[in-house]
Write an enzyme that holds these catalytic residues in place. Sequence first.
Site, PDB file in Angstrom:
ATOM      1  N   LYS A  86      -6.745   5.389   4.412  1.00  0.00           N
ATOM      2  CA  LYS A  86      -5.468   4.379   4.088  1.00  0.00           C
ATOM      3  C   LYS A  86      -5.741   3.072   4.933  1.00  0.00           C
ATOM      4  O   LYS A  86      -6.153   2.911   6.088  1.00  0.00           O
ATOM      5  CB  LYS A  86      -3.995   4.746   4.552  1.00  0.00           C
ATOM      6  CG  LYS A  86      -2.945   4.333   3.854  1.00  0.00           C
ATOM      7  CD  LYS A  86      -3.000   4.840   2.445  1.00  0.00           C
ATOM      8  CE  LYS A  86      -1.708   4.475   1.555  1.00  0.00           C
ATOM      9  NZ  LYS A  86      -1.744   5.197   0.314  1.00  0.00           N
TER      10      LYS A  86
HETATM   11  P1  NAD Z   1       4.831  -1.297  -5.837  1.00  0.00           P
HETATM   12  O1  NAD Z   1       4.818  -2.533  -4.667  1.00  0.00           O
HETATM   13  O2  NAD Z   1       4.372  -1.875  -7.205  1.00  0.00           O
HETATM   14  O3  NAD Z   1       6.516  -1.281  -6.226  1.00  0.00           O
HETATM   15  C1  NAD Z   1       7.391  -0.875  -5.041  1.00  0.00           C
HETATM   16  C2  NAD Z   1       8.674  -0.943  -5.577  1.00  0.00           C
HETATM   17  O4  NAD Z   1       9.727  -0.064  -4.767  1.00  0.00           O
HETATM   18  C3  NAD Z   1       9.361  -2.529  -6.102  1.00  0.00           C
HETATM   19  O5  NAD Z   1      10.050  -2.209  -7.073  1.00  0.00           O
HETATM   20  C4  NAD Z   1      10.050  -2.701  -4.716  1.00  0.00           C
HETATM   21  O6  NAD Z   1      11.237  -3.464  -5.096  1.00  0.00           O
HETATM   22  C5  NAD Z   1      10.681  -1.336  -4.481  1.00  0.00           C
HETATM   23  N1  NAD Z   1      11.204  -1.204  -3.100  1.00  0.00           N
HETATM   24  C6  NAD Z   1      10.436  -1.497  -1.898  1.00  0.00           C
HETATM   25  N2  NAD Z   1      11.233  -1.106  -1.059  1.00  0.00           N
HETATM   26  C7  NAD Z   1      12.446  -0.846  -1.284  1.00  0.00           C
HETATM   27  C8  NAD Z   1      13.488  -0.578  -0.784  1.00  0.00           C
HETATM   28  N3  NAD Z   1      13.763  -0.418   0.571  1.00  0.00           N
HETATM   29  N4  NAD Z   1      14.612  -0.129  -1.405  1.00  0.00           N
HETATM   30  C9  NAD Z   1      14.505  -0.340  -2.757  1.00  0.00           C
HETATM   31  N5  NAD Z   1      13.457  -0.456  -3.623  1.00  0.00           N
HETATM   32  C10 NAD Z   1      12.372  -0.899  -2.663  1.00  0.00           C
HETATM   33  O7  NAD Z   1       4.459  -0.070  -5.259  1.00  0.00           O
HETATM   34  P2  NAD Z   1       3.977   1.342  -5.958  1.00  0.00           P
HETATM   35  O8  NAD Z   1       2.490   1.074  -6.005  1.00  0.00           O
HETATM   36  O9  NAD Z   1       4.741   1.438  -6.875  1.00  0.00           O
HETATM   37  O10 NAD Z   1       4.226   2.175  -5.022  1.00  0.00           O
HETATM   38  C11 NAD Z   1       5.418   2.929  -4.921  1.00  0.00           C
HETATM   39  C12 NAD Z   1       5.273   4.090  -3.843  1.00  0.00           C
HETATM   40  O11 NAD Z   1       4.379   5.054  -4.408  1.00  0.00           O
HETATM   41  C13 NAD Z   1       4.767   3.795  -2.640  1.00  0.00           C
HETATM   42  O12 NAD Z   1       5.350   4.760  -1.577  1.00  0.00           O
HETATM   43  C14 NAD Z   1       3.322   4.427  -2.790  1.00  0.00           C
HETATM   44  O13 NAD Z   1       2.688   4.572  -1.458  1.00  0.00           O
HETATM   45  C15 NAD Z   1       3.460   5.531  -3.519  1.00  0.00           C
HETATM   46  N6  NAD Z   1       1.994   5.745  -4.241  1.00  0.00           N
HETATM   47  C16 NAD Z   1       1.389   4.619  -5.195  1.00  0.00           C
HETATM   48  C17 NAD Z   1       0.502   4.896  -5.938  1.00  0.00           C
HETATM   49  C18 NAD Z   1      -0.069   3.987  -6.952  1.00  0.00           C
HETATM   50  O14 NAD Z   1      -0.799   4.324  -7.847  1.00  0.00           O
HETATM   51  N7  NAD Z   1       0.246   2.908  -6.713  1.00  0.00           N
HETATM   52  C19 NAD Z   1      -0.091   6.320  -6.042  1.00  0.00           C
HETATM   53  C20 NAD Z   1       0.335   7.085  -5.147  1.00  0.00           C
HETATM   54  C21 NAD Z   1       1.339   6.921  -4.363  1.00  0.00           C
END
Ligand code: NAD
Length: 443
Positions: free
Chosen positions: A125
Amino acid sequence: MSDMQAEVHPRLDFDSEMEILLQTQRPLTRSALLMERAGTQMGLDKDAINELISPQQLIVFRIPCKILGQVVNFWGCLCLHNSARGPFKGGIRLAADITIWETTELARLMTLKCAVCNVEFGGGKTGIRVDIPAMYELFGRTPRDLEFEKIITLDAVEYYSQNFRDMFSEHIYIPAPDMGSGPDEMAFIYNETLDPASVTGKPEGVHGWLPGRKESTGVGVAYTACRALREILGKDTEGASVAIQGFGNVARPLAQSLVGNGVRVVGITDLYGGVYNAEGLDIEALLEHFAENATVGGFAGGQPLANEALFSLDVDVLIPAASGAVITSDNAADIGADCIVEAANMPTTVGGMETLQERKIPVVPDILANAGGVIASMLEYSSSLSAIKPAKQEVLDTCCKKIGDNFNLTIEKARTENMSLVEAAVTIATQRVYEVMKHRRML
Ligand code: NAD
């Protein structure tokens, strides 16, 4: 300390001075605690357990970036947790609250996720501390400007990838998107290496891109949530209610896929606002609203909803799909859902998990539920090397099949060995990593 924590508490004498200094193991994380318990049950000695839990390499860096003519120094770290089962694999997170401890935990989760879903990658990571609100202040900007934010994230990732180009090119660590980064940033990594297999999550058209990669995590979470509804709660998916935190890369296709399965998505919140509609939100209209406003807040098809209120909504399933540690001992008692499906990485803390267990609210763990992204990344990596491009549906079907097969094993283990789903998944993964480490004489 509770009984559960006392029972699984890793021994303090495990920590090397360096680990104490770097704080990779304190405070104890859910996965470290559960790996310790799994290792103990497997009869492993403390050194073997420590090797399973500890990162193999940790690189802490500062990157000077020239942004709009001004030099800004970002701090970050790259954790290479475990490569027993394949190259280190894991996303790049850009956020204001990055820590070494969190990045290490996220890398450890990647090791467990790849193992529990039988994907031949290890865990890694990257965390880069990018504070977007502070950037607005530094550059004297208001109001919110998405172009400005994009310049910052692209520049940060471009400078970062210049520093680590060789590691990507040699497939030692293969990055992907995570919170704060997406396909655009991955294209910049490709620009550095010109190797389609050196990075996954590339945008459509960039050499080695994969149809379905963008939707894979969300579709996998939706598949898992539907199975949890049917097999854990004994409910029909048609008309079932779900609340989601976040509306980013994961949550948008997740919401679409849930609605495609007849589920009512009644509440969604993000960093800037939230919306509630008991009848179910019109997700296509919400996506249009989001495209213009970059938040779900202010959507005309529902009433405003605060983040705290989202967690106490009386719904069948709650899906945290934003940041980590949002369900804690402070708010777990107020959770209104009957089941939690973790789309975000480590959204439930150790304390939160204990309260949920006491309340008999099952939690489908992140390492299974959100594994669609890394499963698609496996296909993107292999198709980048072979130049054969699978079709979108084939990719999404593979993600659901791999999650599904290992969800079956997890449910079975949880039932027969009287464990929670989280414990069962971590135990299966730990066993798989241990066996390969043994074969390779890494232990
Ligand atoms: P992203 O940055 O595209 O979106 C994050 C979303 O969460 C946004 O809508 C943001 O406004 C919201 N957010 C962030 N902090 C917040 C808070 N404190 N309160 C309310 N809303 C909040 O991120 P993503 O790629 O969608 O990832 C989201 C989660 O999924 C993360 O934990 C990431 O590690 C996990 N994840 C992502 C992937 C991937 O393929 N992108 C894969 C596995 C896990």
